[in-house]
Enzyme design. Structure first.
Site, short mmCIF file in Angstrom:
data_model
loop_
_atom_site.label_atom_id
_atom_site.label_comp_id
_atom_site.label_asym_id
_atom_site.label_seq_id
_atom_site.Cartn_x
_atom_site.Cartn_y
_atom_site.Cartn_z
N VAL A 1 -120.04 -71.02 -53.36
CA VAL A 1 -120.39 -71.00 -54.78
C VAL A 1 -121.09 -72.30 -55.16
CG1 VAL A 1 -118.13 -71.91 -55.51
CG2 VAL A 1 -119.51 -70.58 -57.12
N THR A 2 -122.08 -72.18 -56.05
CA THR A 2 -122.70 -73.36 -56.63
C THR A 2 -123.04 -73.06 -58.08
OG1 THR A 2 -124.33 -75.12 -56.28
CG2 THR A 2 -125.12 -72.84 -56.06
N CYS B 1 -119.86 -75.53 -53.20
CA CYS B 1 -120.20 -75.14 -51.82
C CYS B 1 -118.97 -74.91 -50.97
CB CYS B 1 -121.13 -76.17 -51.18
SG CYS B 1 -122.61 -76.49 -52.15
N LEU C 1 -133.88 -74.15 -52.47
CA LEU C 1 -133.42 -75.52 -52.69
C LEU C 1 -133.21 -75.78 -54.17
CD1 LEU C 1 -133.12 -78.53 -51.56
CD2 LEU C 1 -135.58 -78.74 -52.07
N ALA C 2 -132.12 -76.49 -54.51
CA ALA C 2 -131.85 -76.90 -55.89
C ALA C 2 -131.57 -78.40 -55.90
CB ALA C 2 -130.66 -76.14 -56.47
N GLY D 1 -123.68 -69.10 -47.71
CA GLY D 1 -122.93 -70.15 -48.38
C GLY D 1 -121.90 -69.65 -49.38
N HIS E 1 -126.03 -73.50 -61.19
CA HIS E 1 -127.40 -73.79 -61.61
C HIS E 1 -127.42 -73.92 -63.12
CE1 HIS E 1 -128.84 -72.91 -57.62
NE2 HIS E 1 -128.44 -71.66 -57.67
#
Length: 222
Positions: A70-71, A164, A147-148, A68, A73
């Site tokens: 970028v995300t 994403c 999973l987030a 994937g 957190h």
């Protein structure tokens, strides 16, 4: 299924501990779920491109080995890392992705929030807004990353990236979809999501196996 309830953790030591765990686990090693929140961080997957980082500012950007783009957190987002031997659970990668997505979809349905998958865009959505993201790496037949789920967090950092890899993708959270009195606490949401995840992976339940990162491999669980 043993669960490590790790609390709020910076990302780099957790990533390194997952890698060590996978490297030390043989085909007969135990499965675990690591349940936690992360200190603010952007993680860039193996397919990540720099143009999707618009203005990260003072939030660190960590290159990681999951799939994937970028995300983000941060506190108030519940993260679950299933460290699972796939063949032993009778799962392939697509089935694991489906199990993770269904974990969030089933839990949200219990809250009265209708959610769905989107073809070609892994994760869980409410309307056109993403509420849960996922990314995986399989090594030696074992999964890590995971999973987030956005519960009650500061969503502003998502506006500094193309989440994403999708420009303009809206991001939402449970706290913005329900009256305040109906938003579960972090502890309650964590417990309920673990119930769903353990069942989705074929386990009858879970128990707390500790609250510390393993120092080395699987032999140092204590």
């Amino acid at each position: 299924m043993a669960v490590r309830a790790l609390g709020l953790r910076p990302y780099p030591p957790v990533l390194e501990a997952m890698r060590r765990w996978v490297d030390a686990s043989g085909a007969d090693g135990p499965d675990e779920i690591w349940s936690l929140q992360h200190a603010p961080v952007y993680t860039q997957g193996q397919a990540g491109r720099a143009e999707h980082l618009l203005a990260p500012g003072d939030i660190p950007v960590i290159a990681t080995d999951r799939g994937g783009q970028v995300t983000y957190h941060g506190p108030g987002q519940l993260v679950f890392y299933p460290l699972v031997q796939l063949r032993r659970r009778g799962l392939d990668v697509r089935q694991l992705v489906t199990a993770l997505e269904q974990t969030a979809i089933g839990w949200l349905a219990e809250l009265g929030v209708p959610a769905h998958r989107r073809s070609g865009a892994p994760g869980v959505y409410v309307g056109d807004a993403k509420i849960a993201s996922l990314g995986l790496r399989i090594r030696k037949g074992r999964s890590y990353h995971g999973l987030a789920v956005n519960l009650a967090m500061d969503l502003e950092p998502f506006r500094r990236i193309n989440p994403c890899g999708y420009p303009g993708l809206r991001v939402t959270q449970v706290a913005d979809l329900l009256p305040a009195a109906r938003v579960p606490s972090l502890a309650t949401a964590q417990h309920e999501l673990l119930d769903h995840l353990a069942r989705a992976l074929g386990y009858t339940g879970w128990y707390c196996g500790g609250d510390e990162l393993p120092v080395g491999g699987v032999d140092e669980r204590g």
